[in-house]
Each structure stands twice: as C-alpha cells, then as structure tokens.
Design a protein around this motif. Structure first.
Motif, PDB file in Angstrom:
ATOM      1  N   ARG A  38     -12.714  -1.812   8.488  1.00  0.00           N
ATOM      2  CA  ARG A  38     -11.444  -2.216   8.582  1.00  0.00           C
ATOM      3  C   ARG A  38     -11.088  -3.298   9.437  1.00  0.00           C
ATOM      4  N   ARG A  60      -9.882  -5.214   2.432  1.00  0.00           N
ATOM      5  CA  ARG A  60      -8.668  -4.810   1.420  1.00  0.00           C
ATOM      6  C   ARG A  60      -7.455  -4.543   2.265  1.00  0.00           C
ATOM      7  N   GLY A  61      -6.258  -5.216   1.826  1.00  0.00           N
ATOM      8  CA  GLY A  61      -5.077  -5.173   2.369  1.00  0.00           C
ATOM      9  C   GLY A  61      -3.895  -5.623   1.686  1.00  0.00           C
ATOM     10  N   TRP A  62      -2.867  -5.910   2.334  1.00  0.00           N
ATOM     11  CA  TRP A  62      -1.659  -6.406   1.676  1.00  0.00           C
ATOM     12  C   TRP A  62      -1.370  -7.684   2.272  1.00  0.00           C
ATOM     13  N   ASN A  78      -3.213  -7.825   5.887  1.00  0.00           N
ATOM     14  CA  ASN A  78      -3.298  -6.818   7.067  1.00  0.00           C
ATOM     15  C   ASN A  78      -3.416  -5.425   6.227  1.00  0.00           C
ATOM     16  N   ASP A  79      -4.352  -4.603   6.938  1.00  0.00           N
ATOM     17  CA  ASP A  79      -4.672  -3.399   6.218  1.00  0.00           C
ATOM     18  C   ASP A  79      -4.257  -2.112   6.929  1.00  0.00           C
ATOM     19  N   SER A 110      -1.487  -6.599  -3.070  1.00  0.00           N
ATOM     20  CA  SER A 110      -2.633  -6.128  -2.324  1.00  0.00           C
ATOM     21  C   SER A 110      -3.987  -6.776  -3.049  1.00  0.00           C
ATOM     22  N   HIS A 112      -8.144  -7.717  -2.856  1.00  0.00           N
ATOM     23  CA  HIS A 112      -9.739  -7.218  -1.952  1.00  0.00           C
ATOM     24  C   HIS A 112     -10.334  -8.629  -2.047  1.00  0.00           C
TER      25      HIS A 112
END
Length: 518
Positions: A38, A60-62, A78-79, A110, A112
């Motif tokens: 993370r 991976r996050g938003w 940010n995840d 979202s 990747h």
C-alpha cells in the motif's frame, strides 16, 4: 451407491499414497494470500520512500486531484492506508494515456497504476511515481460531491457513505482502528479473556428504562408501514401478550455488557467485553448516540483501587500506542482539528492522575469563581461543565479520578460504603471530554444487593442469575465502562461524537448516508 463409495475410497487411497502427485482430479490450488503493498508501505518509512527509488511499484486507489498540462499530467492517488497521497506523473507515452485524454480519470475515480518510484521535483513529497501503465477501474460521475475545496463536517454528515474519502474521516478511521487494536492488545497482555456479551437482553443494567424493545409482535409485511397496531396480540385486560413474542417475554437491545461480564469474571477471573450497546435516550446533541461501542473489563478478587489502577494503565497504554503508531494522522489532527492535542495526550501518558472524592470535588466547585449553568450541591450528578472545569482549570489538564459518589445517583450494583450514603464508584475525567471512564467495585454481598433492588423497586426475578453469583462463591470484584466513541473524540480532537463512528445512529436518523447536522 456402493460403487460410488468404493471409488471414493480408491481415490482417497491413491491421493494418500506416495504416488499422490501423479493423481489429477482437475483441481487447482487457491492463490496464496499475501499482504498487498500500500502507499503507507512505500512512503511510510523514515526516509519517506527514498530508500525505494528505482523500484517498480503498483498503486491502486482513488483519485484525489488531477492536473492535466500540455506535456505531463499529475494525479494524486490515495488508497486509505495513510494520510499521504501518491503523486503520480503521467506522460503521453504511458500505456493507457488515452484514458486521461478522454477525460475518464477524474476526482473520485478508482485507478490502477504501475510505474517506477523516482525522486520528486516538488517540495510536498520526497518521491513520486512515474507511470508506465494506467488503467481506469471505476469512473466517477462529475457530480461527485467531494472535490479539492474544503467542505464542512456538517455537510459530510449528509454524505456518510463518501466521507471516509476525506483526510479527516480517513484519519479518524485509522486512529479508531489503532485504538481498538491497542485495546485488545492491552487486555490480552494482562491476562484478560475477551467475552462476547449478548446484544439482546431481558435485563436493564442501568435501571434507567431507556432501552430499545426487540419484538416480532408487529406483523411482518412487505412494507413495514403497512403493519397494523390492532394485529398486536393482547391479553384479556388489553395489555400486550408478551408470551406470544419471539422470546416469550419483553426483550431489549443491551445498554451494557457488564452484568454478563461479571458472570465470566467469577469463572475466568479477569475478562472484558468490547461490543455495541444501545440507549433509547432522545438526546439530539453532539455528545450522544443511540448506538455506540463499549469497553467493559471486569476484575475478580479486586477492589476499587485495583479498578482505578487498571483504568489508568489502560488509558495511558492506548494513548501512547496511537502517539507512537499514528504519527502522521496525529500531526494532521494537531494542525487542522485541535492545536496542541499531541501535547495534551502526552500529558495523559506522562502525568500522574489526580484522585479526589466526590465530596471534595463538590466543595472545590462551590469555591470556584465561576458561574455554572447547572448549580452544584452535594447529591447532584456532576455535569460535563463541572468535570471539565476540574480537569482543565483546577488541575491544569491532568486526568482526574473522582471517587465515592452518592449512592442515590448511581446504579444498583455498586458496592455500598460503610457510611451508608456513598458507593465505591469512580469516574475518570479528561480534558475536553469530561467523564471518559465510569466504574465501581460491585456489590458482592447478597443481602446488600437484594436490599438495593428493593429500594429501587427493581424486579428481583429478572436478576435471579445475577443474585446467584452472590450465592455461589462470591468474591470482591470491580470493573469499568468506557464509551469507545468518547475515547476516539478524546484522541482525535473531533468535537461531535457523530464524527467518531462510521455510521452514527441518532434520534430520527438510521440511514447510512444521511443524518441530522447537529
């Protein structure tokens, strides 16, 4: 059927033999679960990611923000693992850049991304991710309500399903998680056993009567609003016929796990409960919830002094834990929520707790050169303003333990002192919150407990099992209760208790995404 059983034995024998590797049944192995890397793992070290320069990373996050320039695009991702975003730099030659050009990657989406960690050219972070490949996982509609501009916490209470994506509520959630972990860690390290106390009960621990009733007597319907009051079964005198209810008697959501904790303390010595509790108190304020979590340890072979020692050690332990393990989030609270909160919490860890009796506290308040909203006299229940004055102004921010309260304002199960007027109770007061912990030595003497139930006109038949604990091997024992959301408030500086729990339940509000903005 016999042939099927025989074949099963043949297959089992083959698999268990030395030739098991050669037996193929067309099955596949489940993928081994491994912790995912993370953002906190990349940037959370002492060098803030510099030690990983040149390493390939997947994030991976938003999307928090996106800035599209002529030759390069900056995306903040940010995840949820930490407060920090990962700044991602995308050039037109990156695989998937057409999604940026098409406007698919917007705030709230979202994504990747895969790339190489490089030293940042900006001053806000030491490293950034140079993207080699980008993929949109879930698009975000332009109506996404949480943009870069700051919004009020009152507004966010109307968007409870989205507010975890903000810095404030992400930080609250992580600190809440750390406090819960530290709670279990403290009690396990000290030999306590965690007990799951029931949520549905027939007893009122506090004797306050402010409970939610659990019943199946209201007929089920496709739409609950279609249920008819006339369909509720009644006895000949017109009363509700509880014998036809699911449990055969009135049942309620619990207000406390304490009484059940006492049951196991008389067998396992030291136990604790940590679970949801409910109060049907119609208080629509910033300090009350209808559903909240309680931590309630119970110590056998213990008196009030042991209880206070345990409460002090617990509070200092969990506060120290978050100061050491949630530094980024605590710095955020110190900057944006309550300036000085880190110093205030450090005082709790380092300072001795002050102890004084209720009688001395009342005298102190009567001498105070301050006008209180609620008048003070011996026998009154201390209000938040009184408690905060004592800990904040009288003792300069030190936690204060007040002991020996009048028995008439305390619960039936508290042990009566020799003076006949007070009970062996204690409250731990802290700055900004007031009462954080309430506890007592329990009444282990059967005759005293029965007399107290009679005084309060409580039905002894409802507490038959509780009285049995005094009949069969009774021991001095003590415990306390701590409202977990109050602890989260204390640790984060969040003023409204509705912001200390993911989905607050309050009078007039049981929705997951909308609540009154008190």
């Amino acid at each position: 059927m016999m042939w099927i059983i025989l074949d099963a034995f043949v297959v089992a024998a083959a698999i268990s033999s030395s030739d098991a590797r050669t037996v193929s049944l067309g099955s596949q192995r489940v993928t081994k679960f491994e912790k995912r890397v993370r953002i906190v793992d990349i940037k959370g070290g002492p060098d803030e990611g510099l030690e990983k320069l040149g390493h390939s990373q997947v994030v991976r996050g938003w999307v928090r923000t996106i800035r599209v320039q002529s030759t390069v695009t900056f995306i903040e991702v940010n995840d949820g693992s930490c407060l920090s975003n990962m700044q991602c730099v995308v050039n037109p030659d990156a695989e998937g850049y057409d999604q940026v050009e098409a406007g698919l990657i917007t705030t709230g989406a979202s994504i990747h991304v895969q790339g190489v960690l490089v030293e940042s050219q900006g001053s806000k972070q030491k490293v950034e991710l140079k993207i080699e490949k980008i993929e949109t996982i879930g698009k975000s509609d332009p109506s996404f309500p949480i943009q870069k501009k700051r919004v009020s916490r009152e507004f966010l209470r109307t968007k409870a399903h989205l507010r975890p994506r903000t810095n404030t509520f992400g930080a609250v959630a992580r600190v809440r998680n750390a406090l819960a972990y530290a709670t279990h860690k403290f009690f396990n390290e000290n030999g306590f056993v965690w007990i799951s106390s029931p949520i549905i009960t027939a007893s009122d621990c506090e004797g306050a009567g402010e409970q939610f009733c659990v019943t199946t007597l209201i007929p089920s319907a496709q739409e609950p609003l279609d249920s008819k009051v006339d369909a509720i079964p009644k006895t000949e005198d017109g009363s509700i016929d509880w014998s036809q209810d699911f449990f055969g008697k009135p049942a309620f959501l619990t207000v406390s796990g304490q009484l059940n904790g006492e049951t196991y303390a008389t067998a396992l010595t030291d136990v604790y409960t940590f679970g949801p509790t409910f109060r049907a108190e119609n208080s629509n304020t910033s300090r009350h919830l209808a559903e909240f979590w309680m931590i309630e340890p119970e110590l056998a072979f213990a008196n009030l002094e042991d209880d206070m020692a345990c409460a002090t050690a617990y509070l200092q332990y969990v506060v120290k834990f978050i100061l050491e393990n949630c530094k980024e989030d605590m710095d955020f609270f110190n900057t944006w929520i309550e300036k000085g909160i880190v110093d205030r919490l450090s005082d709790v860890v380092e300072k001795d707790f002050v102890k004084l009796s209720y009688t001395d506290a009342v005298e102190l308040l009567l001498r105070a050169k301050k006008k209180f909203e609620f008048p003070v006299k011996w026998g009154c229940d201390l209000q938040s303003e009184h408690e905060r004055y004592i800990t904040e102004e009288t003792f300069g921010g030190s936690p204060v333990i007040i002991t020996d309260y009048p028995k008439d304002i305390k619960a039936f199960y508290m042990r009566q002192n020799d003076d006949g007027k007070t009970v062996a109770a204690m409250d731990v007061l802290v700055p900004r919150v007031g009462e954080l912990i309430g506890g007592s030595q329990r009444e282990e003497r059967l005759d005293y407990l029965e007399a107290r139930l009679d005084d309060l006109k409580l039905n002894k038949e409802s507490y038959w099992w509780y009285l049995d604990l005094r009949r069969y091997g009774s021991v001095p024992h003590a415990g306390f209760g701590l409202g977990f959301e109050r602890l989260v408030q204390f640790a984060t500086g969040i003023e409204n208790i509705r912001d200390a729990i993911p989905f607050p339940r309050t009078p007039g509000s049981a929705e997951s995404s909308n609540m009154p903005c008190i």
